[in-house]
Design a protein around this motif. Structure first.
Motif, PDB file in Angstrom:
ATOM      1  N   ILE A   8       0.871  -1.171   0.000  1.00 19.80           N
ATOM      2  CA  ILE A   8       0.000   0.000   0.000  1.00 19.80           C
ATOM      3  C   ILE A   8       0.903   1.214   0.000  1.00 19.80           C
ATOM      4  CG2 ILE A   8      -1.874   1.232   1.161  1.00 19.80           C
ATOM      5  CD1 ILE A   8      -2.451  -1.431   2.658  1.00 19.80           C
ATOM      6  N   ALA A   9       0.751   2.078  -1.009  1.00 22.74           N
ATOM      7  CA  ALA A   9       1.609   3.236  -1.157  1.00 22.74           C
ATOM      8  C   ALA A   9       0.813   4.511  -0.904  1.00 22.74           C
ATOM      9  CB  ALA A   9       2.232   3.273  -2.554  1.00 22.74           C
ATOM     10  N   ALA A  10       1.436   5.461  -0.214  1.00 21.76           N
ATOM     11  CA  ALA A  10       0.769   6.724   0.090  1.00 21.76           C
ATOM     12  C   ALA A  10       1.785   7.851   0.111  1.00 21.76           C
ATOM     13  CB  ALA A  10       0.063   6.643   1.442  1.00 21.76           C
ATOM     14  N   GLU A  11       1.305   9.059  -0.228  1.00 22.95           N
ATOM     15  CA  GLU A  11       2.181  10.226  -0.160  1.00 22.95           C
ATOM     16  C   GLU A  11       2.583  10.523   1.281  1.00 22.95           C
ATOM     17  OE1 GLU A  11       0.291  13.542  -2.009  1.00 22.95           O
ATOM     18  OE2 GLU A  11       0.666  12.811  -4.046  1.00 22.95           O
ATOM     19  N   ARG A  12       1.668  10.204   2.232  1.00 18.09           N
ATOM     20  CA  ARG A  12       1.972  10.432   3.644  1.00 18.09           C
ATOM     21  C   ARG A  12       1.578   9.182   4.426  1.00 18.09           C
ATOM     22  NH1 ARG A  12      -0.385  15.558   6.319  1.00 18.09           N
ATOM     23  NH2 ARG A  12       1.546  15.495   7.552  1.00 18.09           N
ATOM     24  N   VAL A  13       2.509   8.715   5.227  1.00 19.78           N
ATOM     25  CA  VAL A  13       2.263   7.581   6.118  1.00 19.78           C
ATOM     26  C   VAL A  13       2.542   8.047   7.539  1.00 19.78           C
ATOM     27  CG1 VAL A  13       3.032   5.289   6.834  1.00 19.78           C
ATOM     28  CG2 VAL A  13       2.759   5.812   4.404  1.00 19.78           C
ATOM     29  N   ASP A  21       7.060  10.624   4.324  1.00 22.48           N
ATOM     30  CA  ASP A  21       6.612  10.990   2.983  1.00 22.48           C
ATOM     31  C   ASP A  21       6.934   9.896   1.984  1.00 22.48           C
ATOM     32  OD1 ASP A  21       5.703  13.474   3.832  1.00 22.48           O
ATOM     33  OD2 ASP A  21       7.656  14.426   3.504  1.00 22.48           O
ATOM     34  N   ASP A  22       5.980   9.676   1.075  1.00 19.07           N
ATOM     35  CA  ASP A  22       6.164   8.776  -0.066  1.00 19.07           C
ATOM     36  C   ASP A  22       6.722   7.423   0.357  1.00 19.07           C
ATOM     37  OD1 ASP A  22       5.291  10.651  -2.029  1.00 19.07           O
ATOM     38  OD2 ASP A  22       7.205  11.682  -1.829  1.00 19.07           O
ATOM     39  N   ARG A  23       5.876   6.674   1.032  1.00 19.24           N
ATOM     40  CA  ARG A  23       6.273   5.358   1.514  1.00 19.24           C
ATOM     41  C   ARG A  23       5.321   4.291   0.987  1.00 19.24           C
ATOM     42  NH1 ARG A  23      10.001   8.204   3.221  1.00 19.24           N
ATOM     43  NH2 ARG A  23      11.232   7.764   5.100  1.00 19.24           N
ATOM     44  N   ALA A  24       5.850   3.086   0.920  1.00 16.78           N
ATOM     45  CA  ALA A  24       5.052   1.908   0.598  1.00 16.78           C
ATOM     46  C   ALA A  24       5.138   0.951   1.777  1.00 16.78           C
ATOM     47  CB  ALA A  24       5.548   1.231  -0.673  1.00 16.78           C
ATOM     48  N   VAL A  25       3.988   0.485   2.230  1.00 16.47           N
ATOM     49  CA  VAL A  25       3.917  -0.461   3.336  1.00 16.47           C
ATOM     50  C   VAL A  25       3.758  -1.848   2.737  1.00 16.47           C
ATOM     51  CG1 VAL A  25       2.666  -1.137   5.412  1.00 16.47           C
ATOM     52  CG2 VAL A  25       2.908   1.287   4.833  1.00 16.47           C
ATOM     53  N   LEU A  26       4.707  -2.709   2.997  1.00 19.90           N
ATOM     54  CA  LEU A  26       4.715  -4.047   2.411  1.00 19.90           C
ATOM     55  C   LEU A  26       4.034  -5.035   3.348  1.00 19.90           C
ATOM     56  CD1 LEU A  26       8.382  -4.184   1.036  1.00 19.90           C
ATOM     57  CD2 LEU A  26       6.357  -3.070   0.056  1.00 19.90           C
TER      58      LEU A  26
END
Length: 387
Positions: A8-13, A21-26
């Motif tokens: 799941i990728a988001a501009e803000r986590v 900023d700009d992270r992907a949660v695996l």
């Protein structure tokens, strides 16, 4: 690292403590395995819309009902499923079903109902919160005074009958239970809060030594600060290690008091609760509580005499109010809805953070802290998907 099966990728986590900023949660199965800037090649990616925030799912320690269901009236697996589903639409991915003051047979049935629902895999159900019946008649609120009881032999065993099957939280008035009662409950695995108490502070300080760790709906249905006696509010605010739940709905607690509580307790000890009743996730204009008609006016619930009767808010609405009018930053409010209650419940080793090894219990937030999607154990549900 074991390969992920989704990201799941988001501009803000918001990871539970800070924004990234700009992270992907695996994700792999029910767990988070990594938080990275770039998903591995070939992995399926859900990309949140621009401006969306991915945060830990909210944890609500006080949910009396939802979806038209009150736990006191319906503790069946299906009833609990409806309650949890209604609150999931407001970002709650973990909750304690809360039984307000009732008879011992009803307490026993509710505990077994929660145990059965956990066994059946109802998403998000973590355990039970028993709010009463050992409360002060002077601070009863909307609870039924006819159902109040004296703490006696066998009651500690009754209240903790859920055992290792789930979390048990007990709210009681310290002055209404004998010395050693709180210690007994804690020894049996329960967490104990002071609430609905008229104590001047002496009994509360005594049970802090027995293992009391929290206060239920700070400011409401409890003794206030006096010039010489601290009351429950004074002890709650002064006791650095104690947690306190607070209802940020614009009715139970004034905005200035929200700011004061946050300043004194901090976001790591002050946690948001909904104190929600059946109208959450339901279109009804009220409900019946022990024969009394409870009316709904927006998110305000009252008896015919004007007594507040729980709330009709979701945790997302509480976050919005706390960060908009309660003096908290958005990050503080999000922590108050996730990591802080996880700490209070002893679940912060697996819930309340976005970090490797933690459960993939997540919420996607759009403008105005609107909930666009949730995940429990990596399984998504969007608003409108139903139960």
């Amino acid at each position: 690292m074991t390969p992920p099966d989704h990201a799941i990728a988001a501009e803000r986590v918001f990871d539970g403590e800070v924004f990234l900023d700009d992270r992907a949660v695996l994700l792999r199965g029910e767990r988070i395995i990594d938080v990275t800037t770039t998903p591995p090649p070939g992995v399926s990616v859900t990309r949140l819309p621009p401006g969306a925030i991915l945060a830990p799912g909210f944890i609500d320690a006080q949910v009396n009902g939802g979806g038209g269901v009150l736990l006191n009236d319906d503790g069946s697996v299906e009833g609990l499923r409806r309650i949890a589903a209604a609150h999931r639409l407001g970002g709650t991915t973990g909750l304690l079903a809360t039984l307000i003051t009732d008879t011992r047979p009803t307490i026993a049935r509710a505990i077994e109902g929660v145990a059965a629902a956990i066994q059946a895999g109802v998403p998000g159900l973590l355990g039970i919160h028993l709010e009463g019946p050992f409360l002060s008649p002077k601070r009863i609120g909307i609870h039924d005074p006819a159902r109040l009881a004296r703490f006696g032999e066998g009651d500690a065993a009754l209240l903790t009958a859920l055992g290792p099957r789930g979390i048990t939280l007990v709210t009681l008035a310290p002055e209404e239970v004998p010395p050693g009662a709180v210690a007994d409950l804690v020894a049996r695995g329960a967490r104990v809060c002071a609430g609905h108490t008229a104590d001047d502070g002496a009994a509360i300080r005594r049970v802090l030594g027995e293992g009391l760790t929290g206060f239920t709906h700070l400011f409401n249905a409890m003794s206030q600060i006096g010039p010489r006696e601290p009351g429950a509010v004074g002890v709650a605010l002064a006791e650095e290690g104690a947690f306190a739940g607070i209802i940020a709905d614009g009715h139970h607690v004034g905005d200035l008091q929200l700011r004061l509580a946050l300043r004194l307790k901090g976001a790591d000890r002050l946690m948001l609760v909904s104190d929600a009743m059946p109208p959450v996730g339901d279109v009804s204009d009220g409900f019946t509580l022990f024969g009394r008609r409870i009316r709904r006016d927006g998110n305000r619930l009252t008896g015919e005499d004007g007594t507040l009767a729980g709330a009709a808010i979701t945790m997302a609405e509480a976050v919005r109010h706390m960060s908009g009018r309660g003096g908290a930053s958005l990050g503080e409010a999000l922590a108050m809805a996730a990591l802080t209650p996880a700490r209070f419940l002893g679940l912060d080793h697996r819930l309340g953070r976005i970090a490797p090894g933690f459960s993939a219990d997540l919420v996607a937030l759009g403008p105005g802290v609107s909930v666009t999607e949730t995940w429990i154990g990596g399984v998504p549900t969007r608003p409108g998907d139903g139960t």
